[in-house]
Design an enzyme around this catalytic site. Structure first.
Site: not given
Ligand code: AHR
Length: 496
Positions: A168, A287
């Site tokens: 990210e 994610e």
């Molecule tokens: O999954 C939780 C968080 O969400 C992770 O660390 C990050 O990559 C995202 O913002």
């Protein structure tokens, strides 16, 4: 609906059923690893958790973060445990003991029949740390880093195949946040060095941290302009929540997800055209989940604790419906989405929860994930669907029926996944399956509950599936009644 063997979208890459373990909250310490627990094995891993992860059948697990990786020194987590430093962990403001690191995590993934998707730190670090880590994990021996691995007790290389180029990096909260130009340059140079160490690895370049970022999709276009020839996948991240208690909109969020995926595919294909490239960039949705229940509670936690209960969302029944629906999006785009990671796996926004020193249990979202992971392997078929629709405050023309079908030629099985989004009424479905000659019903699994807010606890599993759905197969037609707000898995198999 019409379901036909010829309407194939793609062979499904089973890595879309991946997940994620970050050094965050009680995911690692108290989740994966708890040496004092009565169920701990010889390595300190919780056997009850291992069994539940195996039940989900998770082919790939992203590690070690997440936001965590952007401040992580991987060298802290290898070698004799008594020499490993305790660090202030700045992403989540905790203390990281480094008791568990790369080698132990690789060991654990083997126990759960999985493999690692490894992320490198492109926040505080860069090319050197990344290429050294590839040498440490993947080079056979005879060099400084590979021999160090051997001296740590790991004679054979881990052969980690899939690597994320940071996490990210578009997000202002990220340690070492970068502009698209800055990230693109760093990512491509890191990718080059990593592939020089081991040309067999595959790389995931960072896409946007959600479709709502102001820089989306310009971030994708600018960064891919740099990384296109070195990266194999681009990442997507997305979390949803029902903060306004608007369930009709909440259950329609996969429309937003489909739009997100389509936009990233278009951006990749634009870059392919611009570069006159023969290569097609695939997507790693590494994610995804529901995340909002724990937001307020987390603000009250003190900093600098070891493994505090962070991001411990308690999922309810409607969350499980949306999770099922998000999984259907991956099947719909299975020609381009080749990996996906439910974020996360244990305790932190997770399908599996544990009590320190106590038991482990399944959250509501465990079930649709387990169903699609188990029965969603083979070939994704595009069903032709004619469903009534509704408008909600956030979406228009939402089909009540969200469905996808998967054909497994070797097992001669056809599975219809179907969500009825209606909050008021059941839905009768009628599917033409005439191309599946001789197929009969195996079972009709249903996940339903009168109360959308019902949750599972360690004491009581209120939300669990049953196999008493009323699907029937006759004369090449499947008919079934899908209860209001229900998740359904209708399994057919060939009978000789
Ligand atoms: O999954 C939780 C968080 O969400 C992770 O660390 C990050 O990559 C995202 O913002």
């Amino acid at each position: 609906m019409i379901i036909d063997k010829d309407y194939a979208i793609s062979e499904i890459d089973s890595r879309i059923y991946g997940s994620f373990i970050e050094h965050l909250g009680r995911a690692v310490y108290g989740g994966v690893y708890e040496p004092d627990h009565p169920q701990a094995d010889e390595n300190g891993f919780r056997k009850d958790v291992i069994e539940l992860v195996k039940e989900l059948d998770v082919p790939i697990i992203r590690y070690p973060g997440g936001n965590f990786v952007s401040g992580y020194n991987w060298e802290d987590g290898v070698g004799p445990k008594e020499l490993r430093p305790r660090r202030l962990e700045l992403a989540w403001r905790t203390i990281e003991t480094n008791e568990l690191g790369t080698n132990e995590f690789v060991e654990w993934t083997k126990k759960v029949n999985s493999e690692v998707m490894m992320a490198v730190n492109l926040g505080t670090r860069g090319i050197d740390a990344a290429r050294n880590l590839v040498e440490y994990t993947n080079h056979p021996g005879g060099t400084y880093w590979s021999d160090l691995r051997k001296s740590h007790g790991y004679e054979e290389p881990h052969k980690i195949k899939t690597w994320c180029l940071g996490n990210e990096m578009d997000g202002p909260w990220q340690i070492g946040h970068k502009t698209a130009q800055e990230y693109g340059r760093l990512a491509v140079e890191t990718a080059k060095a990593m592939k020089l160490v081991d040309s067999s690895i595959e790389l995931v370049t960072c896409g946007s941290s959600s479709s709502s970022m102001a820089t989306f999709p310009e971030w994708e276009a600018t960064t891919l302009d740099h990384t296109y020839e070195y990266a194999d996948y681009i990442s997507l991240h997305q979390y949803y929540g029902n903060r306004d208690n608007d369930s009709a909109s909440y259950l329609a969020n996969s429309l937003d997800m489909d739009h997100f995926i389509k936009t990233v595919i278009s951006t990749c294909d634009y870059m392919k055209a611009k570069k006159r490239s023969k290569k097609t960039m695939n997507l790693s949705f590494d994610e995804w989940n529901v995340w909002f229940h724990s937001n307020d509670q987390d603000k009250k936690l003190d900093p600098w604790l070891i493994a505090p209960p962070q991001l411990e969302d308690v999922y309810n029944f409607e969350d499980s419906l949306l999770v099922g629906s998000m999984l259907l999006s991956f099947l719909r785009f299975s020609d381009r989405v080749k990996m996906a990671c439910m974020a996360q796996l244990v305790n932190v926004i997770a399908p599996i929860m544990t009590k320190d020193g106590g038991g482990a249990w399944k959250q509501t979202i465990f079930y649709p994930y387990a169903h699609v992971s188990k029965y969603g392997r083979g070939i994704a078929l595009q069903p032709v669907v004619n469903s009534p629709k509704y408008d909600s405050t956030k979406f228009t023309d939402v089909p009540y029926l969200d469905t996808m079908t998967v054909y497994h030629p070797e097992n001669e099985e056809l599975t219809i996944f179907a969500l009825n989004r209606s909050l008021e009424e059941g839905l009768d479905i009628d599917c033409d399956v005439r191309s599946f000659v001789g197929y009969q019903l195996i079972e009709h699994i249903v996940l339903e509950h009168e109360n959308l807010k019902a949750v599972n606890t360690i004491e009581h599993e209120a939300v669990r599936p049953h196999s008493n759905g009323d699907a029937k197969v006759q004369d090449g037609r499947v008919t079934a009644r899908l209860g209001k707000h229900s998740w359904n898995v209708i399994r057919l198999g060939k009978r000789s």
